[in-house]
Design a protein around this motif. Structure first.
Motif, PDB file in Angstrom:
ATOM      1  N   UNK A  94       0.836  -1.198   0.000  1.00 47.84           N
ATOM      2  CA  UNK A  94       0.000   0.000   0.000  1.00 47.84           C
ATOM      3  C   UNK A  94       0.872   1.250   0.000  1.00 47.84           C
ATOM      4  N   UNK A  95       0.249   2.381  -0.323  1.00 46.93           N
ATOM      5  CA  UNK A  95       0.917   3.685  -0.166  1.00 46.93           C
ATOM      6  C   UNK A  95       1.137   3.932   1.324  1.00 46.93           C
ATOM      7  N   UNK A  96       2.281   4.488   1.681  1.00 44.73           N
ATOM      8  CA  UNK A  96       2.628   4.710   3.097  1.00 44.73           C
ATOM      9  C   UNK A  96       1.665   5.636   3.822  1.00 44.73           C
ATOM     10  N   UNK A  97       1.147   6.650   3.135  1.00 45.76           N
ATOM     11  CA  UNK A  97       0.255   7.585   3.822  1.00 45.76           C
ATOM     12  C   UNK A  97      -0.973   6.888   4.404  1.00 45.76           C
ATOM     13  N   UNK A  98      -1.403   5.774   3.818  1.00 41.89           N
ATOM     14  CA  UNK A  98      -2.568   5.044   4.337  1.00 41.89           C
ATOM     15  C   UNK A  98      -2.309   4.502   5.737  1.00 41.89           C
ATOM     16  N   UNK A  99      -1.085   4.090   5.994  1.00 40.68           N
ATOM     17  CA  UNK A  99      -0.748   3.534   7.300  1.00 40.68           C
ATOM     18  C   UNK A  99      -0.919   4.579   8.403  1.00 40.68           C
ATOM     19  N   UNK A 100      -0.625   5.819   8.066  1.00 38.29           N
ATOM     20  CA  UNK A 100      -0.677   6.880   9.065  1.00 38.29           C
ATOM     21  C   UNK A 100      -1.996   7.652   9.071  1.00 38.29           C
ATOM     22  N   UNK A 101      -2.667   7.708   7.913  1.00 35.44           N
ATOM     23  CA  UNK A 101      -3.882   8.518   7.786  1.00 35.44           C
ATOM     24  C   UNK A 101      -5.177   7.729   7.918  1.00 35.44           C
ATOM     25  N   UNK A 102      -5.123   6.419   7.834  1.00 28.79           N
ATOM     26  CA  UNK A 102      -6.333   5.590   7.889  1.00 28.79           C
ATOM     27  C   UNK A 102      -6.284   4.676   9.111  1.00 28.79           C
ATOM     28  N   UNK A 103      -6.929   5.070  10.205  1.00 30.42           N
ATOM     29  CA  UNK A 103      -6.911   4.223  11.404  1.00 30.42           C
ATOM     30  C   UNK A 103      -7.508   2.830  11.150  1.00 30.42           C
ATOM     31  N   UNK A 104      -8.404   2.742  10.182  1.00 28.23           N
ATOM     32  CA  UNK A 104      -9.022   1.454   9.877  1.00 28.23           C
ATOM     33  C   UNK A 104      -7.975   0.455   9.368  1.00 28.23           C
ATOM     34  N   UNK A 105      -6.988   0.927   8.617  1.00 25.16           N
ATOM     35  CA  UNK A 105      -5.891   0.061   8.136  1.00 25.16           C
ATOM     36  C   UNK A 105      -5.121  -0.480   9.344  1.00 25.16           C
ATOM     37  N   UNK A 106      -4.824   0.392  10.283  1.00 23.77           N
ATOM     38  CA  UNK A 106      -4.108  -0.045  11.486  1.00 23.77           C
ATOM     39  C   UNK A 106      -4.922  -1.094  12.247  1.00 23.77           C
ATOM     40  N   UNK A 107      -6.230  -0.889  12.330  1.00 23.74           N
ATOM     41  CA  UNK A 107      -7.098  -1.860  13.008  1.00 23.74           C
ATOM     42  C   UNK A 107      -7.089  -3.214  12.304  1.00 23.74           C
ATOM     43  N   UNK A 108      -7.151  -3.206  10.980  1.00 23.28           N
ATOM     44  CA  UNK A 108      -7.124  -4.459  10.216  1.00 23.28           C
ATOM     45  C   UNK A 108      -5.804  -5.188  10.480  1.00 23.28           C
ATOM     46  N   UNK A 109      -4.720  -4.461  10.504  1.00 23.94           N
ATOM     47  CA  UNK A 109      -3.398  -5.056  10.754  1.00 23.94           C
ATOM     48  C   UNK A 109      -3.365  -5.709  12.144  1.00 23.94           C
ATOM     49  N   UNK A 110      -3.861  -4.994  13.146  1.00 27.64           N
ATOM     50  CA  UNK A 110      -3.864  -5.518  14.517  1.00 27.64           C
ATOM     51  C   UNK A 110      -4.808  -6.708  14.667  1.00 27.64           C
ATOM     52  N   UNK A 111      -6.054  -6.555  14.171  1.00 25.88           N
ATOM     53  CA  UNK A 111      -7.072  -7.601  14.334  1.00 25.88           C
ATOM     54  C   UNK A 111      -6.694  -8.905  13.648  1.00 25.88           C
ATOM     55  N   UNK A 112      -5.924  -8.816  12.574  1.00 24.80           N
ATOM     56  CA  UNK A 112      -5.570 -10.003  11.799  1.00 24.80           C
ATOM     57  C   UNK A 112      -4.139 -10.480  12.046  1.00 24.80           C
ATOM     58  N   UNK A 113      -3.489  -9.888  13.044  1.00 22.76           N
ATOM     59  CA  UNK A 113      -2.122 -10.276  13.407  1.00 22.76           C
ATOM     60  C   UNK A 113      -1.180 -10.305  12.202  1.00 22.76           C
ATOM     61  N   UNK A 114      -1.225  -9.243  11.433  1.00 20.91           N
ATOM     62  CA  UNK A 114      -0.391  -9.166  10.238  1.00 20.91           C
ATOM     63  C   UNK A 114       1.032  -8.783  10.612  1.00 20.91           C
ATOM     64  N   UNK A 115       1.952  -9.301   9.850  1.00 21.22           N
ATOM     65  CA  UNK A 115       3.358  -8.961  10.008  1.00 21.22           C
ATOM     66  C   UNK A 115       3.667  -7.793   9.072  1.00 21.22           C
ATOM     67  N   UNK A 116       4.204  -6.714   9.622  1.00 17.06           N
ATOM     68  CA  UNK A 116       4.627  -5.594   8.780  1.00 17.06           C
ATOM     69  C   UNK A 116       6.027  -5.924   8.279  1.00 17.06           C
TER      70      UNK A 116
END
Length: 174
Positions: A94-116
């Motif tokens: 994804x574009x980097x700005x999404x990681x910082x500007x879209x809290x929903x992206x952060x939630x999806x990452x946390x809820x699904x135990x994704x590896x960055x």
């Protein structure tokens, strides 16, 4: 005849052109390979193919017989999903700005135990290991945010029951 998903495991010598000959066996029978993974195996100098197909059990038995006629093939097995422990891996970019500007992206990452995997000024990449339906669901969650790139591995699997490939190889070498 009922069509099911079968995972075919093929133990082989690592020879040039074998992948082409094996895939040709499926093409000649108009069988689509859903996924294909090749790697070295638990035995030195022996490779393992993991091929996922949808076909009847009669057809899978026939193609196993054809595969085993290849001189470099040591042994081929087929299994249904309930006989296996399996997973896939997927990466999403994804574009980097999404990681910082879209809290929903952060939630999806946390809820699904994704590896960055990586983050830099222009993009970030996350990774998910799991079943196909989990990866498909994650893809749908991420779709509205504009996935820049997506890739999924083929199925990797080990059987729940012993396949005794070492004994087969010892018998083969006698």
């Amino acid at each position: 005849m009922e069509t099911k998903t079968y995972t075919i495991s093929i133990y082989t010598e690592n020879n040039l052109g074998l992948l082409n000959r094996i895939s040709t066996l499926f093409v000649k029978r108009h069988i689509n390979i859903e996924s294909l993974t090749v790697s070295y195996s638990e035995i030195e100098n022996v490779s393992r193919f993991v091929i996922v197909v949808n076909m009847t059990e009669v057809a899978v038995k026939k193609i196993i017989g054809q595969i085993e006629k290849q001189i470099e093939v040591i042994k081929a097995f087929y299994h249904t999903d309930d006989e296996l422990i399996f997973t896939q891996t997927a990466m999403f970019k994804f574009r980097s700005d999404l990681l910082f500007d879209e809290p929903q992206i952060q939630n999806i990452i946390k809820e699904n135990n994704l590896n960055i995997v990586t983050v830099n000024k222009t993009f970030f990449v996350v990774e998910k290991a799991g079943r196909q339906n989990e990866i498909d669901a994650l893809y749908e969650k991420f779709k509205p945010f504009g996935i820049a790139q997506f890739v999924r591995s083929g199925k990797i699997a080990v059987s729940k029951e012993a396949m005794n490939i070492r004994q087969i190889l010892n018998d083969f070498n006698k």
